[in-house]
Structure formats: C-alpha cells, structure tokens
Design an enzyme around this catalytic site. Structure first.
Site, short mmCIF file in Angstrom:
data_model
loop_
_atom_site.label_atom_id
_atom_site.label_comp_id
_atom_site.label_asym_id
_atom_site.label_seq_id
_atom_site.Cartn_x
_atom_site.Cartn_y
_atom_site.Cartn_z
N ASP A 82 0.82 -1.11 -0.02
CA ASP A 82 0.02 -0.04 0.24
C ASP A 82 0.89 1.44 -0.04
OD1 ASP A 82 -2.24 1.62 0.76
OD2 ASP A 82 -1.58 1.38 2.63
N ILE A 94 -4.46 7.24 -9.20
CA ILE A 94 -3.62 8.03 -8.43
C ILE A 94 -4.35 9.27 -8.31
CG2 ILE A 94 -1.42 9.19 -8.08
CD1 ILE A 94 -0.13 6.49 -9.09
N CYS A 117 -8.05 13.13 -1.51
CA CYS A 117 -7.02 13.21 -1.82
C CYS A 117 -6.54 14.86 -2.33
CB CYS A 117 -6.66 12.51 -3.46
SG CYS A 117 -6.86 10.77 -3.17
N GLY A 123 -10.46 5.04 -6.39
CA GLY A 123 -10.39 6.53 -6.01
C GLY A 123 -11.47 7.03 -6.91
N GLY A 139 -13.46 4.26 -0.51
CA GLY A 139 -13.22 4.53 0.72
C GLY A 139 -14.46 5.25 1.34
N ARG A 191 3.31 5.71 3.25
CA ARG A 191 2.29 5.84 2.04
C ARG A 191 2.33 7.31 1.41
NH1 ARG A 191 -1.51 3.36 -0.92
NH2 ARG A 191 -3.17 5.07 -1.58
P1 XMP Z 1 -12.77 7.61 -2.46
O1 XMP Z 1 -12.87 8.59 -3.42
O2 XMP Z 1 -13.37 6.24 -2.32
O3 XMP Z 1 -10.84 7.01 -2.44
O4 XMP Z 1 -12.67 8.56 -1.19
C1 XMP Z 1 -10.41 6.53 -1.56
C2 XMP Z 1 -8.85 6.06 -2.14
O5 XMP Z 1 -8.17 7.40 -1.90
C3 XMP Z 1 -6.82 6.97 -1.86
N1 XMP Z 1 -6.29 7.99 -0.68
C4 XMP Z 1 -5.39 8.91 -1.00
N2 XMP Z 1 -5.07 9.50 -1.94
N3 XMP Z 1 -4.17 11.28 -0.34
C5 XMP Z 1 -4.36 10.56 -1.63
O6 XMP Z 1 -3.88 11.24 -2.52
C6 XMP Z 1 -4.52 10.53 0.80
O7 XMP Z 1 -4.27 11.01 1.84
C7 XMP Z 1 -5.29 9.42 0.70
N4 XMP Z 1 -6.03 8.48 1.49
C8 XMP Z 1 -6.36 7.56 0.71
C9 XMP Z 1 -6.69 5.56 -1.55
O8 XMP Z 1 -6.25 4.97 -2.80
C10 XMP Z 1 -8.03 5.22 -1.12
O9 XMP Z 1 -8.53 3.76 -1.73
#
Ligand code: XMP
Length: 483
Positions: free
Chosen positions: A247, A299, A305, A341, A363, A404
């Site tokens: 991850d 990504i 994000c 994402g 998420g 990460r």
């Molecule tokens: P959703 O749109 O469902 O996406 O909220 C969840 C995915 O976002 C990624 N993730 C991040 N990406 N900064 C990022 O650029 C972050 O702080 C972060 N936290 C999670 C991850 O791939 C997740 O499954």
C-alpha cells in the site's frame, strides 16, 4: 522534439463524469446479471467491492461485515503490527468450520483472568489445557458467571469433555453437538492435544451468510495492507490473511519494486500491489516482478486526496484502469484490476468495468457506514462520520502512515480531513450498489463482468452533457444530494 509537442501528445486522462455507457442490444434482465469476480488471482468475490485500507474505513468489524456479504475490506496499517495482526485474527476467528487458532486457558488461571479473556476475545468458552496443549477440561460462561472471581479454572471447569478428531465430519460434529446439547467440540489428536474447535455458533453462521467469501476451512477471507518496506509485518500477517496489499501512493518506484521482490519471495498470501496509474507501471510490474496477484489502480482521484492539487501529479482512476488493463491484456497476464478512487455511484463501477476493472475500491462510501471505525457526529440535525486521507495531517500524525504519503522526504500533506453522510449498515449499501451495477449490465447486455470488458461501449460527453445526465431543472426537498 519541441516542448510544444507535449501538448499535442498529451494523454486524454478521462474520468467517470466524462463518459456514459452506451446502451446495447440486450437479452439480460438486471436480476440475471452475475457480479461474481476476482479481487486477486486466487480470491473470488460474490460482490465486486473492496473497502479501502484507511483507518476511518476498514478495521475488523467492516472486514467481517463485507466478507459475510461476499465483498472484502482491506485492513488498514495505520497502527502497530501487533494491532493489525489482532484485527486479522478477529476476522479469521469470526467464523470457521474448525477454528485452528484456538485460544485456550490453563487450570491455574483465575476466574478473573478468564472473564478478562472472554471480554477481550468476545468468546464464551475455552478448552482447558496443560502439559503441551493436552486437553483436561472445558470452561464456559455458564461455569463462571456466578463464581467467586478468585477461584481457579480447575475449580469450575467440566472435566469430562466430549471431543472429536480430525476425522470428524461436519455432519457428525453437528450430531454430537445436538445430542449432547453442547456448544463447543474440541478436536484433539491421539495425545489429547487440542488441534481445533468446532462451535455451534460457526455452524449456524454458515447457514446465515450464504454468500460469504470463505477459505477452505470456512473462515472469512481476509486482506491486510502493509508497507512494502515492512517485511516483518508481512510475515506476521501472512499466517492469518489471504491477501496482502502493498500500500503506497506511487508504487512505480525502484525502492518499492526491490522491497516487493523480497516480500513476494517470502509470503504465501496473494500479493496485490499499488497504486499505479499508467501502462508503463503495469508493464514493469508484469515483466519485473514475479507473482503479483492483483493491481490497485488510480492515483489522485480519491475524495480526500489533495495529491493532484499539491503536486499536479495524478492518473484519474478511469483512465488509469484502461491503460493498466491494456498492459495486462497485451502480456496475457492473469492479474485482476481494482479501480480505486473517486467511485461514488454504481455507474462509476460499471464504466470502470467497461475499461477492464474486475472490482472497485471505495473509501468515501464505506466510511459512512455503521461498521466503519470513524466517529459518528451530529451536525445540524444530521449524522456524519469522520473521514480523512491517509496522507492527511491527521493520519500522518500517527507515525505508521509515514511511508505511504509522508516519507521523511515529503514535508507536505496529500490528503484532507472531513465528514461523510452517515449511510447506515454496509449491507444496505452493498445491496444498492449491486442493484445499480446489475441494472447497468442490463443496459449493456452483459451477463458477467468479463462480458462487460468485451461488450460495454463508452460515449464521451461534455460538461453540459454531464449536467443533463444528472437530475436537473427540478426543485428537490432537503439539502442537495449527489445522485
Ligand atoms: P474515495 O474517493 O473512495 O477514494 O474516497 C479512496 C482512495 O483514496 C486513496 N487515498 C488517498 N489519496 N491522499 C491521496 O492522494 C490521501 O491522503 C489518501 N488517502 C487515501 C486510496 O487509494 C483510497 O483507496
């Protein structure tokens, strides 16, 4: 080549709202569509949904609830290895035909200690062992509920224990449990060593959750996230989990590849790597890493994000999925793709499948569910659950998130904090999403997910088209809600 050509050759990185599925000739009614899929080479799902490894999304409760319905959650790693192993163990212990990882007590334990163990593991009975795991009794909640807490286990346990062996079939076990009106059947070997435990609860649960995804011992399938640089954690988790997810926010990185090679050599679980976002990244994974069993793709599209705002780097999930799927196809690799994402609606999953995804990771949507670990808060008469990015300041403060999004070389946050509307039990969300996805498959005329890859056609729409494609020109009650 001049710099100007960088504009001419620029990729068209389309995202969910840029496209629609073109309806096709169909013989498929939505309830005939089959959404079974694979999340990794060896692990099948009955529902193509995966919960993100984030500490406001997936801990044991969410992972258990999803696996019981046929989907999966990836345990987050924003905690100590010991805590993550404990989460994996509770997923594996939630149900089993035979529990192999049996928790036992000794005759000299006090009732007080026993009560504490019961609470800690949420278990109501233990085999009593001494002398290298040899069975000498059984003790259950009924034996201790009114007992003086200073008594010893040997004072309250039942000594004559009904037992089975590894030869005992499930049917025989059920008969024995019923005839003796007992709840637990220890499985022992010829030296009376405890080898397992069959419980009435597990047998009943198997009937309750018919769509659950299970391993060959009837335990729920479990996935856990790790840093590629944490081999000890990978090995500790490998004893319990079926899938390890390497991850990181940008896996196409030489240090990650080197570290992944070692993990791939050392573990038995299916290894999913990510995130990646380009054809070249997929090509390198396929040609340079042996044994990768899944790809997590996208990504910068996640709702929390800020990677692409901060860095202008990103590969929108839909575009990334199509590119990675092309590489997988070109090399004939048997590696399922998880689109990750920005997924908000069942239709987003359908278009991700149109370009080669096997399943979708969410998420935001799962963070709002009852089973997520985030705090429930009330604001202006409505309920919300907290949700933050793993690269946010909040997550970065927990030092385990460091590799990460926040290696020491990164001094800036790549995620934000906030709240998402409370959505109730995850089972309802799964029903809603599966229903929507099956309806989309009906429009396409696809009976299965591989048929989606073949048959689904996309149309590009404009921003005005996107407005028209959503409800418009109508007053709706309540605060506006994204459909
Ligand atoms: P959703 O749109 O469902 O996406 O909220 C969840 C995915 O976002 C990624 N993730 C991040 N990406 N900064 C990022 O650029 C972050 O702080 C972060 N936290 C999670 C991850 O791939 C997740 O499954």
């Amino acid at each position: 080549m001049g710099f100007r050509s960088k504009f001419e050759d620029a990729e068209k990185a389309l995202t969910f709202n840029d496209v629609l599925l073109l309806p096709g000739w169909t013989t498929v009614e939505p309830d005939q569509a089959d959404v079974k899929t694979r999340v990794s080479r060896n692990i099948e799902l009955n529902i193509p949904l995966v919960a993100s490894p984030m500490d406001t999304v997936t801990e044991a409760e969410m992972a258990i609830a999803l696996a019981r319905e046929g989907a999966i959650g990836v345990l987050h790693r924003n905690c100590s290895a010991k805590e993550e192993v404990a989460m994996a163990r509770s997923v594996k212990r939630a149900e089993a035909l035979i529990i192999r990882d049996v928790i036992t007590v000794n005759p000299d334990n006090t009732v007080d200690e026993l009560l504490r163990l019961m609470e800690e593991h949420n278990i109501k009975g233990f085999p009593v062992v001494e002398n290298e795991d040899r069975l000498v009794g059984i003790v259950t909640w009924r034996d201790v509920r009114l007992a003086d807490s200073s008594l010893k286990v040997k004072d309250v346990m039942t000594e004559s224990v009904v037992t089975g062996s590894d030869e005992t079939s499930l049917e025989e076990a059920m008969k024995i449990l019923h005839e003796h009106r007992i709840e637990k059947l220890p499985i022992i070997d010829e030296n009376r060593r405890v080898k397992g435990l069959i419980t009435m609860k597990d047998i009943t649960l198997k009937g309750t959750y018919q769509d659950a995804v299970r391993d060959e011992e009837g335990r729920l399938i479990c996935a856990a996230a790790i840093s590629p640089f944490d081999l000890p954690r990978a090995k500790a988790l490998d004893r319990y989990v079926d899938i390890l997810v390497l991850d990181v926010s940008h896996f196409h990185n030489s240090n990650c590849f080197d570290a992944a090679k070692e993990i791939l050599r050392e573990v038995e679980a299916d290894v999913i790597v990510g995130n990646i976002g380009t054809y070249e990244a997929a090509e390198d994974v396929i040609t340079k890493l042996d044994g990768v069993a899944g790809l997590r793709v996208g990504i910068g599209s996640g709702s929390i994000c800020s990677t692409s705002v901060v860095t202008r780097a990103g590969a929108p999930t839909l575009y990334a999925t199509s590119r990675v799927a092309d590489a997988v196809k070109k090399y004939g690799a048997d590696i399922p793709i998880i689109a990750d994402g920005g997924i908000r609606n069942p239709g987003d999953i359908a278009v991700a499948m149109a370009v080669g995804a096997s399943c979708a990771m969410m998420g935001n949507v799962f963070a709002g569910c009852r089973e997520s670990p985030g705090r429930l808060v009330a604001m202006e008469g409505r309920y919300y659950k907290e949700y933050y990015g793993m690269g946010s300041e909040r997550a970065r403060k927990k030092r385990y998130a460091q590799d990460r999004y926040s290696q020491p070389s990164k001094s800036i946050s790549e995620g934000v904090e906030g709240w998402v509307p409370y959505r109730g039990p995850v089972k309802d969300i799964l029903g809603e999403f599966t229903g929507g996805l099956k309806a989309a498959m009906g429009y396409v005329g696809a009976r299965t997910i591989p048929e989606m890859w073949e048959k689904a056609r996309l149309a590009l729409i404009t921003e005005r088209g996107a407005q028209e494609a959503a409800p418009h020109d109508i007053m709706r009650p309540g605060p506006s809600r994204r459909l």
